[in-house]
Scaffold this motif. Structure first.
Motif, PDB file in Angstrom:
ATOM      1  N   TRP A 204       0.972  -1.150  -0.188  1.00  0.00           N
ATOM      2  CA  TRP A 204      -0.335  -0.066  -0.361  1.00  0.00           C
ATOM      3  C   TRP A 204       0.924   1.290  -0.081  1.00  0.00           C
ATOM      4  CZ3 TRP A 204      -5.005  -0.174  -1.227  1.00  0.00           C
ATOM      5  CH2 TRP A 204      -5.750  -1.088  -1.385  1.00  0.00           C
ATOM      6  N   ARG A 215      -5.663   2.452  -5.036  1.00  0.00           N
ATOM      7  CA  ARG A 215      -5.915   3.434  -4.872  1.00  0.00           C
ATOM      8  C   ARG A 215      -8.026   4.456  -5.838  1.00  0.00           C
ATOM      9  NH1 ARG A 215      -1.972   2.923  -1.228  1.00  0.00           N
ATOM     10  NH2 ARG A 215      -0.515   4.164  -2.959  1.00  0.00           N
ATOM     11  N   GLN A 218     -10.740   1.641  -6.719  1.00  0.00           N
ATOM     12  CA  GLN A 218     -11.412   1.672  -4.981  1.00  0.00           C
ATOM     13  C   GLN A 218     -12.200   2.482  -4.766  1.00  0.00           C
ATOM     14  OE1 GLN A 218      -9.265   0.245  -2.043  1.00  0.00           O
ATOM     15  NE2 GLN A 218     -10.651   0.044  -0.441  1.00  0.00           N
ATOM     16  N   TRP A 285      -9.513  -5.268 -14.027  1.00  0.00           N
ATOM     17  CA  TRP A 285     -10.193  -5.052 -11.939  1.00  0.00           C
ATOM     18  C   TRP A 285     -11.604  -4.824 -13.478  1.00  0.00           C
ATOM     19  CZ3 TRP A 285      -8.467  -4.423  -7.464  1.00  0.00           C
ATOM     20  CH2 TRP A 285      -9.360  -3.486  -6.867  1.00  0.00           C
ATOM     21  N   PHE A 335      -5.560  -8.133  -4.284  1.00  0.00           N
ATOM     22  CA  PHE A 335      -6.347  -6.587  -3.861  1.00  0.00           C
ATOM     23  C   PHE A 335      -7.393  -6.934  -4.151  1.00  0.00           C
ATOM     24  CE2 PHE A 335      -2.258  -5.346  -4.334  1.00  0.00           C
ATOM     25  CZ  PHE A 335      -2.049  -3.759  -2.950  1.00  0.00           C
ATOM     26  N   LYS A 336      -8.097  -7.379  -5.015  1.00  0.00           N
ATOM     27  CA  LYS A 336      -9.751  -7.542  -5.258  1.00  0.00           C
ATOM     28  C   LYS A 336     -10.089  -8.056  -3.985  1.00  0.00           C
ATOM     29  CE  LYS A 336     -11.379  -7.752  -9.165  1.00  0.00           C
ATOM     30  NZ  LYS A 336     -12.038  -8.560 -10.458  1.00  0.00           N
ATOM     31  N   SER A 338      -8.765  -9.150  -1.607  1.00  0.00           N
ATOM     32  CA  SER A 338      -8.893  -8.664  -0.325  1.00  0.00           C
ATOM     33  C   SER A 338      -9.644  -7.332  -0.172  1.00  0.00           C
ATOM     34  CB  SER A 338      -7.862  -7.554   0.215  1.00  0.00           C
ATOM     35  OG  SER A 338      -6.721  -7.202   1.518  1.00  0.00           O
ATOM     36  N   ILE A 339     -10.106  -6.575  -0.724  1.00  0.00           N
ATOM     37  CA  ILE A 339     -11.147  -5.813  -0.766  1.00  0.00           C
ATOM     38  C   ILE A 339     -12.448  -6.135  -0.454  1.00  0.00           C
ATOM     39  CG2 ILE A 339     -11.910  -3.374  -1.400  1.00  0.00           C
ATOM     40  CD1 ILE A 339      -9.422  -3.130  -2.479  1.00  0.00           C
ATOM     41  N   ASN A 340     -12.994  -6.760  -1.307  1.00  0.00           N
ATOM     42  CA  ASN A 340     -13.918  -7.738  -0.786  1.00  0.00           C
ATOM     43  C   ASN A 340     -14.742  -8.588   0.380  1.00  0.00           C
ATOM     44  OD1 ASN A 340     -15.006  -6.020  -3.118  1.00  0.00           O
ATOM     45  ND2 ASN A 340     -13.903  -7.329  -4.197  1.00  0.00           N
ATOM     46  N   LYS A 341     -13.165  -9.308   0.831  1.00  0.00           N
ATOM     47  CA  LYS A 341     -13.301 -10.329   1.704  1.00  0.00           C
ATOM     48  C   LYS A 341     -13.586 -10.813   1.363  1.00  0.00           C
ATOM     49  CE  LYS A 341     -13.835  -6.015   5.363  1.00  0.00           C
ATOM     50  NZ  LYS A 341     -12.545  -5.900   5.652  1.00  0.00           N
TER      51      LYS A 341
END
Length: 359
Positions: A204, A215, A218, A285, A335-336, A338-341
């Motif tokens: 990050w 960033r 997102q 993405w 990252f996708k 991680s962000i969307n858990k």
């Protein structure tokens, strides 16, 4: 690779500087999986969302939070731990930040490196040290040429110059105190690893292309891209880490021959421009847009940089496994998720390491 590394590192004491950083977090996780006894030495992570706290790094290693510039604390930390291996990753690693804090950059990257090496003078046991610098240590003439380990060192920006200066320090200590010809006396093998532009999940940092892209995507903002025509040796984080582990393993076989510098990067044909990387990331993405402009703020950044990895391939039998585009996809997918858990970060990290080992 998995069994080879396990045979080398299992139950060995491994000291990692910069363990709370992006590459350091991946490395301590890999060493933990290999059964190594790891001690890390670094400053606290800058943010709660950084990789180290999210993989519960304190559970993977013995962590000491301290400054690499504090020579006495560092020396005590190393001597108390009595390491078999040292991986020196601690650094101020950002080119643009080095223009804002040049003295701090030189202090961390040059003096910090000297402090690690000086502590080794007092370690009364065999030890292998891999000193990590950068692909930017070369006197870059920005020609269509892949730099090899014997090429002239230099640096335009303070970051690059600080890393080239650190290499002079390493060379001096290796000749003055850890000369390979006198290995039987001092039993220290000091190598240098020069890696290209590293990308991967969990990075990050500001002013790095992938984190900047993520960033913006997102936040559903336009990706503002400087230097779109710049060419870099992009590689997934596991590529150089496998190089560091391979190099140290080779030093156990022959601590004299491999006490040397090695480049770790992609295949020569696998370089991408920044613009190509950004457009590919947007495709992965599934949405987003970018604006491209040649930046003119008075701060020079190299436009063309390539590494010759023939030496690592020939002498270490190290070869890149992941293409630049596959590295970008792995990183964006990380990252996708991680962000969307969609998946636990630790599980993702372990999965990627095991897939890489089995490749």
């Amino acid at each position: 690779m998995k069994n080879d590394f396990k045979n080398i590192y299992q139950n060995k004491k491994v000291f990692v500087t910069g363990h709370t950083g992006f590459k350091g977090s991946w490395l301590i996780c890999w060493l933990y999986l290999l059964g190594a006894k790891v001690k890390g030495y670094a400053l606290d992570p800058e943010n709660d969302f950084d990789l180290y706290p999210n993989i519960k790094g304190d559970e993977l290693c013995q962590s000491e939070i301290a400054d690499i510039r504090d020579a006495e604390t560092l020396k005590k930390s190393i001597l108390d731990f009595q390491p078999d291996f040292i991986f020196h990753l601690a650094a101020q690693p950002l080119v643009r930040l080095s223009y804002k804090v040049p003295l701090e950059t030189f202090s961390i990257n040059v003096n910090g490196t000297a402090n690690v090496l000086d502590a080794l003078r007092f370690l009364d046991k065999p030890c292998i040290a891999v000193m990590v610098t950068t692909d930017k240590v070369y006197h870059n003439q920005e020609k269509n040429y892949a730099y090899q380990e014997t090429d002239r060192l230099g640096g335009y920006d303070p970051y690059s110059a600080s890393k080239a200066a650190a290499e002079l320090v390493i060379d001096s200590y290796r000749k003055s105190f850890f000369n390979p010809l006198n290995y039987a006396t001092h039993q220290k093998s000091i190598s240098v690893a020069r890696a290209g532009n590293v990308i991967g999940g969990g990075d990050w940092a500001k002013d790095r292309i992938i984190p900047d892209i993520v960033r913006a995507l997102q936040a559903e903002q336009e990706i503002e891209v400087r230097n779109p025509n710049a060419v870099r040796p992009w590689q997934h984080v596991l590529e150089p880490l496998s190089g560091y582990l391979t190099l140290a393993a080779k030093q156990t076989e022959d601590p004299i021959q491999f006490a040397d510098a090695f480049n770790f990067g992609p295949e020569p044909s696998d370089n991408l421009t920044v613009k190509e990387l950004v457009n590919f990331a947007i495709d992965i993405w599934g949405k987003g847009k970018a604006s491209f402009a040649l930046e003119n703020n008075g701060h020079h950044e190299a436009q063309l940089l390539q590494l010759n990895i023939s030496k690592a391939k020939k002498e270490l039998d190290w070869h890149p496994k992941i293409s630049a585009k596959k590295a970008i996809k792995l990183t964006l997918d990380w990252f996708k998720n991680s962000i969307n858990k969609q998946e636990d970060i630790v599980s993702t990290l372990i999965r990627d390491i095991k897939l890489f080992e089995d490749a």
